[in-house]
Scaffold this motif. Structure first.
Motif, PDB file in Angstrom:
ATOM      1  N   MET A  60      45.718  32.985  41.309  1.00 49.11           N
ATOM      2  CA  MET A  60      45.260  33.959  42.288  1.00 49.11           C
ATOM      3  C   MET A  60      45.273  35.368  41.695  1.00 49.11           C
ATOM      4  O   MET A  60      44.318  36.130  41.860  1.00 49.11           O
ATOM      5  CB  MET A  60      46.120  33.904  43.557  1.00 49.11           C
ATOM      6  N   CYS A  61      46.344  35.706  41.017  1.00 51.63           N
ATOM      7  CA  CYS A  61      46.426  37.027  40.389  1.00 51.63           C
ATOM      8  C   CYS A  61      45.334  37.208  39.338  1.00 51.63           C
ATOM      9  O   CYS A  61      44.743  38.290  39.224  1.00 51.63           O
ATOM     10  CB  CYS A  61      47.807  37.243  39.781  1.00 51.63           C
ATOM     11  N   ASP A  62      45.064  36.156  38.579  1.00 45.84           N
ATOM     12  CA  ASP A  62      43.982  36.219  37.588  1.00 45.84           C
ATOM     13  C   ASP A  62      42.641  36.492  38.265  1.00 45.84           C
ATOM     14  O   ASP A  62      41.810  37.243  37.738  1.00 45.84           O
ATOM     15  CB  ASP A  62      43.900  34.922  36.792  1.00 45.84           C
ATOM     16  N   TYR A  63      42.443  35.875  39.426  1.00 45.74           N
ATOM     17  CA  TYR A  63      41.204  36.116  40.168  1.00 45.74           C
ATOM     18  C   TYR A  63      41.073  37.602  40.524  1.00 45.74           C
ATOM     19  O   TYR A  63      40.011  38.209  40.333  1.00 45.74           O
ATOM     20  CB  TYR A  63      41.163  35.271  41.446  1.00 45.74           C
ATOM     21  N   PHE A  64      42.155  38.199  41.016  1.00 48.01           N
ATOM     22  CA  PHE A  64      42.095  39.611  41.408  1.00 48.01           C
ATOM     23  C   PHE A  64      41.988  40.527  40.194  1.00 48.01           C
ATOM     24  O   PHE A  64      41.325  41.575  40.260  1.00 48.01           O
ATOM     25  CB  PHE A  64      43.312  39.983  42.250  1.00 48.01           C
ATOM     26  N   ILE A  65      42.609  40.140  39.095  1.00 48.73           N
ATOM     27  CA  ILE A  65      42.469  40.918  37.853  1.00 48.73           C
ATOM     28  C   ILE A  65      41.012  40.907  37.393  1.00 48.73           C
ATOM     29  O   ILE A  65      40.434  41.952  37.060  1.00 48.73           O
ATOM     30  CB  ILE A  65      43.394  40.358  36.754  1.00 48.73           C
ATOM     31  N   ASN A  66      40.408  39.716  37.406  1.00 50.80           N
ATOM     32  CA  ASN A  66      39.008  39.599  36.973  1.00 50.80           C
ATOM     33  C   ASN A  66      38.070  40.315  37.943  1.00 50.80           C
ATOM     34  O   ASN A  66      37.120  40.973  37.522  1.00 50.80           O
ATOM     35  CB  ASN A  66      38.613  38.124  36.865  1.00 50.80           C
ATOM     36  N   TYR A  67      38.358  40.170  39.239  1.00 49.15           N
ATOM     37  CA  TYR A  67      37.501  40.814  40.232  1.00 49.15           C
ATOM     38  C   TYR A  67      37.549  42.333  40.085  1.00 49.15           C
ATOM     39  O   TYR A  67      36.517  43.005  40.067  1.00 49.15           O
ATOM     40  CB  TYR A  67      37.934  40.411  41.643  1.00 49.15           C
ATOM     41  N   SER A  68      38.752  42.868  39.983  1.00 42.61           N
ATOM     42  CA  SER A  68      38.893  44.327  39.897  1.00 42.61           C
ATOM     43  C   SER A  68      38.307  44.880  38.600  1.00 42.61           C
ATOM     44  O   SER A  68      37.862  46.036  38.559  1.00 42.61           O
ATOM     45  CB  SER A  68      40.363  44.729  40.031  1.00 42.61           C
ATOM     46  N   SER A  69      38.303  44.073  37.546  1.00 46.01           N
ATOM     47  CA  SER A  69      37.769  44.545  36.268  1.00 46.01           C
ATOM     48  C   SER A  69      36.247  44.731  36.307  1.00 46.01           C
ATOM     49  O   SER A  69      35.673  45.412  35.454  1.00 46.01           O
ATOM     50  CB  SER A  69      38.140  43.573  35.147  1.00 46.01           C
TER      51      SER A  69
END
Length: 296
Positions: free
Chosen positions: A243-252
């Motif tokens: 989930m955190c990876d998803y938000f990291i990728n999304y925000s990037s």
């Protein structure tokens, strides 16, 4: 009694009733607007459920950032309701909002409802077309029209408490109780047992909400709210990391979107900051408000 006189008296009573109902509802709505910070055009808006409700002190953040802050949070809302809230907010304030602080949690993409009949909390704002549409989709027709007709019925007890707090200037989280080891001992047996859902339909709602925010030229801070360590560890680590990876990728992907994971902060190891494993007392609220304000 003369029938015409009877009809006249009934008509007068109805006019008086609905006039009083209308005037009282204006007073109540004004108090609710005050509670959520819908006064002067806010430059910062906080959106979330009870975690954000107990986690942020609006007045403290206004003092720290020297800007107007709106804290638009409801207990038990999912990202479905939160999209309706954000649509409502931008209907009121289409311009001038610089930053939206958006609460994240490991259960936000789950389809399991945290609370029933959450839509009743939105009745005070059912004159807004988006809120009205949301309520119409959830309420029984008779219930819907009763609240549409009698405006004071739109305010349930929880909202009245918030309104009273607004009028007396009480925006604090006065909870001082703290977690003790005995109250969370059972969580050790649940370590690594809870899934972190990533339902595609819920992700689509989140991304649609973010598009709406970005369309109003607002920055976004996605805040993964801190969870007491023993509770956080009940979630499967791989699922949480995904989930955190998803938000990291999304925000990037977007210059105006930032992801902040407060579960990396020391707060999750401090029982003195929590009133229960998911919610905060006044000490935790101050820590979170100060920490997030630093990024504004």
């Amino acid at each position: 009694m003369n029938f015409k006189i009877f009809i006249f008296r009934v008509t007068v009573l109805m006019v008086v009733f609905f006039l009083f109902d209308f005037l009282l509802s204006l007073f109540l709505v004004k108090g609710l607007d005050k509670y959520y910070g819908f006064g002067s055009t806010p430059e910062i808006m906080i959106n979330g459920s009870s975690m954000a409700q107990t986690g942020f002190n609006r007045k403290d953040m206004e003092d720290l950032t020297h800007t107007n802050v709106s804290k638009y949070t409801y207990e038990g809302v999912s990202i479905v309701e939160r999209k309706a809230m954000i649509e409502h907010f931008f209907n009121k304030y289409p311009k001038g909002v610089k930053t939206v602080i958006y609460e994240l949690s490991p259960v936000m993409f789950s389809t399991i409802k945290e609370a029933e009949n959450v839509y009743t909390l939105f009745y005070p704002y059912m004159d807004d077309k988006n809120i009205d549409s949301y309520i119409r989709d959830n309420a029984e027709p008779r219930e819907y029209y009763v609240h549409k007709l009698i405006r004071t019925k739109r305010f349930e007890s929880r909202l009245v408490v918030s309104i009273v707090n607004a009028y007396v200037g009480n925006y604090e989280n006065f909870k001082t109780n703290q977690i003790d080891s005995s109250s969370v001992a059972h969580l050790l047996d649940e370590k690594g047992t809870k899934e972190v859902a990533m339902d595609e339909s819920m992700i689509a709602i989140f991304e649609s909400t973010m598009e709406l925010v970005r369309a109003h030229s607002s920055n976004v801070i996605l805040v993964m709210m801190p969870i007491y360590k023993a509770k956080l560890e009940t979630f499967k680590k791989e699922g949480y990391d995904n989930m955190c990876d998803y938000f990291i990728n999304y925000s990037s992907k977007y210059d105006k979107v930032r992801f902040l994971d407060l579960n990396k902060e020391r707060i999750i190891q401090e029982p003195g900051y929590f009133s229960d494993p998911l919610h905060f007392n006044l000490y935790g609220q101050k820590y979170i408000s100060d920490t997030v304000s630093w990024y504004l």
